[in-house]
Design a protein around this motif. Structure first.
Motif, PDB file in Angstrom:
ATOM      1  N   MET A  90       0.949  96.240  55.788  1.00  0.00           N
ATOM      2  CA  MET A  90       1.533  96.074  54.447  1.00  0.00           C
ATOM      3  C   MET A  90       0.483  95.544  53.474  1.00  0.00           C
ATOM      4  N   LYS A  91      -0.318  94.586  53.912  1.00  0.00           N
ATOM      5  CA  LYS A  91      -1.384  94.052  53.070  1.00  0.00           C
ATOM      6  C   LYS A  91      -2.397  95.139  52.735  1.00  0.00           C
ATOM      7  N   LEU A  92      -2.696  96.001  53.700  1.00  0.00           N
ATOM      8  CA  LEU A  92      -3.602  97.118  53.460  1.00  0.00           C
ATOM      9  C   LEU A  92      -3.035  98.048  52.394  1.00  0.00           C
ATOM     10  N   ALA A  93      -1.750  98.349  52.487  1.00  0.00           N
ATOM     11  CA  ALA A  93      -1.123  99.229  51.502  1.00  0.00           C
ATOM     12  C   ALA A  93      -1.251  98.652  50.103  1.00  0.00           C
ATOM     13  N   LEU A  94      -1.004  97.365  49.946  1.00  0.00           N
ATOM     14  CA  LEU A  94      -1.079  96.737  48.633  1.00  0.00           C
ATOM     15  C   LEU A  94      -2.514  96.683  48.121  1.00  0.00           C
ATOM     16  N   ALA A  95      -3.447  96.332  48.995  1.00  0.00           N
ATOM     17  CA  ALA A  95      -4.840  96.209  48.574  1.00  0.00           C
ATOM     18  C   ALA A  95      -5.424  97.564  48.195  1.00  0.00           C
ATOM     19  N   ALA A  96      -5.152  98.584  49.005  1.00  0.00           N
ATOM     20  CA  ALA A  96      -5.714  99.906  48.737  1.00  0.00           C
ATOM     21  C   ALA A  96      -5.078 100.550  47.518  1.00  0.00           C
ATOM     22  N   SER A  97      -3.810 100.283  47.295  1.00  0.00           N
ATOM     23  CA  SER A  97      -3.106 100.902  46.171  1.00  0.00           C
ATOM     24  C   SER A  97      -3.723 100.505  44.831  1.00  0.00           C
ATOM     25  N   ALA A  98      -4.283  99.311  44.773  1.00  0.00           N
ATOM     26  CA  ALA A  98      -4.862  98.834  43.522  1.00  0.00           C
ATOM     27  C   ALA A  98      -6.112  99.622  43.129  1.00  0.00           C
ATOM     28  N   ALA A  99      -6.732 100.310  44.112  1.00  0.00           N
ATOM     29  CA  ALA A  99      -7.992 101.011  43.831  1.00  0.00           C
ATOM     30  C   ALA A  99      -7.893 102.518  44.031  1.00  0.00           C
ATOM     31  N   ARG A 100      -6.687 103.020  44.262  1.00  0.00           N
ATOM     32  CA  ARG A 100      -6.526 104.456  44.516  1.00  0.00           C
ATOM     33  C   ARG A 100      -5.803 105.126  43.356  1.00  0.00           C
ATOM     34  N   ALA A 101      -6.070 106.431  43.185  1.00  0.00           N
ATOM     35  CA  ALA A 101      -5.318 107.195  42.199  1.00  0.00           C
ATOM     36  C   ALA A 101      -3.864 107.334  42.637  1.00  0.00           C
TER      37      ALA A 101
END
Length: 219
Positions: A90-101
């Protein structure tokens, strides 16, 4: 964000549902889980999430001590009790979402083996005597695997750990996943680091490196 999200805060954001089943082989009963869906409550609803293409598929070793929160429905689905590894995803999803299109709002977790046991020794002992039916990567379950993976542009995070006793299943999985973007921390392309190593600094390092990979894949 003022600091790391707590488990309670993560569960307010994400729902967790799994498909559980049981099987008898030679008089021995086995408890299993074939799929786990982790999804943003604000983006998806249940049961639509179970058939929706995932934004990321994570391939782990086995479901460990995963268990349903209540009696599964007729198809085996139930809300699942998340573990610390799933909170890391879940933390990965939130962190990656901030830098992905494209944000990561839905992670589907599948495993090299569906067997639910938190003890690796029990898993490895079972692998040598029950055939391949327990693995989603078995040839007989190819259609089920294709549906779980979704379109070939779906990134796949390989995170099944470093145990050499999994080499046979890992090699089979690599062949099945060849068309998908390969993510994961590895030195040999066969063993992939688990999201939640024992040391807190290594947990942070895994999260940072996996976030960087996933962000680059979706930039």
């Amino acid at each position: 964000m003022s600091g790391p999200l707590t488990a309670r805060q993560l569960l307010q954001r994400f729902a967790v549902h799994g498909r559980f089943y049981e099987r008898q082989v030679d008089g021995v009963g086995y408890r299993l889980r074939s799929h786990l869906e982790i999804f943003d409550r604000g983006a998806l609803a249940w049961p639509a999430a179970r058939a929706a293409p995932a934004d990321l598929v994570a391939v782990m070793m086995n479901p460990g001590g995963s268990r349903p929160l209540h009696e599964p429905d007729a198809d085996g689905w139930a809300e699942a009790v998340p573990d610390r590894t799933q909170y890391q995803l879940m933390k990965l999803a939130l962190a990656a979402s901030a830098a992905r299109a494209r944000p990561i709002r839905h992670i589907r977790v599948i495993n090299l083996s569906d067997l639910r046991t938190p003890k690796s020794a029990e898993l490895f002992a079972a692998l040598g005597c029950i055939g391949g039916w327990h693995s989603l990567f078995d040839d007989a379950r190819a259609a089920e695997l294709r549906q779980a993976l979704g379109p070939v542009h779906t990134p796949v995070l390989r995170a099944w750990g470093m145990s050499r006793q999994l080499n046979g299943l890992a090699a089979r999985a690599n062949r099945a996943l060849a068309a998908h973007a390969a993510l994961g921390l590895t030195e040999d392309g066969l063993a992939y680091r688990h999201p939640l190593p024992q040391r807190a600094d290594l947990q942070r390092a895994w999260l940072e490196q996996a976030t960087s990979q996933l962000s680059a894949a979706g930039a």
